[in-house]
Design an enzyme around this catalytic site. Structure first.
Site, PDB file in Angstrom:
ATOM      1  N   GLU A   1       0.835  -1.206   0.000  1.00 50.27           N
ATOM      2  CA  GLU A   1       0.000   0.000   0.000  1.00 50.27           C
ATOM      3  C   GLU A   1       0.861   1.244   0.000  1.00 50.27           C
ATOM      4  O   GLU A   1       0.538   2.240  -0.652  1.00 50.27           O
ATOM      5  CB  GLU A   1      -0.918  -0.019   1.226  1.00 50.27           C
ATOM      6  CG  GLU A   1      -1.934   1.115   1.276  1.00 50.27           C
ATOM      7  CD  GLU A   1      -1.463   2.379   2.001  1.00 50.27           C
ATOM      8  OE1 GLU A   1      -2.223   3.363   2.041  1.00 50.27           O
ATOM      9  OE2 GLU A   1      -0.315   2.376   2.522  1.00 50.27           O
TER      10      GLU A   1
ATOM     11  N   ASP B   1      -7.230   2.070   8.176  1.00 54.70           N
ATOM     12  CA  ASP B   1      -5.832   2.434   7.978  1.00 54.70           C
ATOM     13  C   ASP B   1      -5.468   3.503   8.996  1.00 54.70           C
ATOM     14  O   ASP B   1      -5.890   4.652   8.880  1.00 54.70           O
ATOM     15  CB  ASP B   1      -5.657   2.953   6.547  1.00 54.70           C
ATOM     16  CG  ASP B   1      -4.206   3.198   6.171  1.00 54.70           C
ATOM     17  OD1 ASP B   1      -3.332   3.081   7.050  1.00 54.70           O
ATOM     18  OD2 ASP B   1      -3.949   3.498   4.988  1.00 54.70           O
TER      19      ASP B   1
END
Length: 502
Positions: A162, A191
């Site tokens: 990511e 996140d």
């Protein structure tokens, strides 16, 4: 969480979905659990140990990342999940996504829950994003402990790379066959959920903040409402955060899958107003160790982590176990069903009257009349033609109305009116301009209103979901009004996919 990498929101496809808002699902959903903070922190300790033993990080292509993926996969295998270590290549190195399916649930109605597992090379990445990874891992393990039998099929995911541009989640979405992709009805992303100077942000699925990239695909508003409902239940105020493309929801919303999630802040600085709202220190970053070596197990706010872990479980249990609502009535405007323009004979608009049709796009300092509908070719639109200039067929001269045919509502139960909408205007508009929706039965109730303002507002589809249970057992009509009441301002409006559910 990676640095700003904007997803082109023009690619978002709005699709109708059966995600259930909290009020509609409360009676049928299983009771969400209290996720153990100690267990979540134990996972963080393991991720820290893995990083320490592997050069101080858990980055893409480094041994610490694969060890992290194997740690997560091993626990899920033992808990009864069907797991896959999906490999991909980026920048000459092999990366991995961990995909875990819980047996059962409707295979054509999948709820995904995800977090990225990789860190940057500079540090162990315990808040970014061990916190999200550990919280969804413990939620998945609790699903197993409780032998949860959801109505939706549950799939958890831990994404690789990511930090290098959403590489793992993009690979997954891109390589998911179209038929399988259509089965994914919602994606929840977590996140950074334990930032030391924490804020409590929820992704702005309905674009109620009116800033940034616009709303998520249809269904995102319900995911936002579900998460907000949890924080409201514990007395914690939330604020919206934009779908700006910084995390793994990006590839999902780009193909029309609704998304939601929470976020406690990264390198942004907490304002005085936010410190008053949530505590913490104004003038300092939400996470001063963001992308640094000091992002260790000492870089976690236990209260924020605990609240967000419980919010994740609440969203999973509430959404995944809810019985989908029954559609009482709906209209996608692909055929004429008896809507009446100017039903009271009181309209004053001289141009831009409501009509059903295939709209033509107009622009003026951005999109105004949308040429794309939520579904099919037609919608309800204020003057469907574009003309030579953006203002040739916009609303002029006052109010325009259109009313549905009569709808007989059943008695009892929770009734919801759901519709997609937009109101667009130029900076010459004012609060005298509006889009309103009313329900007309034995009484008339205004159930929705969006006012104009003296600022530019571009057209973007959003979703409204309102309770109309007070009209149960009645024959009602839906009345839609729009107005350019502030003079020669540019005002456009549209409505699509009107639906009543119980």
């Amino acid at each position: 969480m990676r640095n700003l990498w904007t997803i082109g929101m023009a690619a978002i496809l709005a699709i109708p979905l059966a995600l259930t808002a909290p009020a509609a699902s409360a009676a049928s959903a299983a009771v969400p659990p209290d996720i153990s903070l100690a267990n979540v922190k134990a996972h963080l300790t393991q991720l820290q140990s893995i990083a320490t033993a592997n050069g101080g990080n858990r980055a893409h292509g480094r041994p610490g990342y694969l060890a992290s993926a194997n740690y997560v996969k091993g626990l899920l295998d033992a808990a009864g999940f069907t797991t896959t270590l999906q490999s991909f290549t980026y920048s000459g190195a092999t990366g991995y996504n961990v995909i875990a399916d819980w047996p059962g649930g409707d295979p054509n109605d999948i709820l995904m829950v995800g977090a990225h597992l990789d860190s940057v090379t500079a540090g162990p990445g315990i808040n970014d994003n061990g916190s999200g990874s550990a919280a969804i891992l413990e939620t998945a393990l609790e699903v197993s402990r409780q032998a949860l039998a959801p109505t939706k099929h549950l799939r958890f995911a831990w994404w690789g790379a990511e930090e290098l541009g959403l590489r793992g989640s993009q690979y997954y979405v891109t390589n998911l066959p179209a038929a399988e992709r259509a089965k994914v009805k919602g994606y929840l992303n977590f996140d950074m959920v334990g930032s030391p100077n924490a804020g409590y942000f929820v992704y702005d699925g309905d674009n109620s903040d009116g800033v940034g990239s616009g709303p998520g695909p249809a269904g995102s508003a319900q995911l936002e409402a579900t998460l907000q409902a949890y924080f409201t239940s514990i007395g914690v105020a939330t604020r919206g955060t934009d779908f700006d493309g910084r995390s793994d929801y990006g590839p999902f919303i780009s193909v029309g899958i609704p998304a939601g999630g929470t976020f406690t802040g990264a390198e942004g600085v907490k304002s005085s107003a936010q410190a008053t709202l949530w505590g913490g220190t104004a003038g300092q970053a939400f996470d001063s160790c963001y992308h640094r070596a000091c992002d260790t197990t000492a870089n976690i706010n236990d209260t924020a982590l605990n609240r967000n872990a419980d919010a994740i479980a609440y969203a999973v249990w509430t959404t995944a176990t809810a019985v989908p609502p029954v559609v009482v009535w709906q209209d996608t405007f692909e055929t004429a069903t008896g809507w009446t323009a100017n039903p009271g004979g009181t309209d004053t608009a001289t141009l831009g009257q409501w009509e059903r049709g295939d709209p033509e796009a107009t622009t003026s300092s951005g999109a105004k009349q949308l040429g794309t509908t939520v579904s099919g070719s037609n919608d309800l639109v204020t003057g469907r033609l574009a003309g030579t200039a953006a203002g040739d067929h916009d609303i002029d001269g006052g109010t325009t109305t259109i009313q549905s045919p009569a709808v007989t509502l059943p008695s009892g139960g929770t009734l919801k009116l759901n519709f997609s909408w937009y109101l667009a205007h130029g900076s010459n508009a004012s609060s005298a301009d509006y889009l309103r929706v009313k329900v007309v039965g034995s009484t008339t109730t205004q159930v929705f209103q969006q006012l104009g303002a003296a600022t530019n507002r571009n057209g973007a589809w959003a979703v409204a979901d309102v309770d109309i249970s007070s009209y149960a057992g009645q024959s009602v009509r839906i009345l839609i009004e729009a107005a350019d009441a502030s003079g020669a301002s540019l005002v456009e409006a549209g409505v699509d996919d009107v639906k009543i559910t119980r």
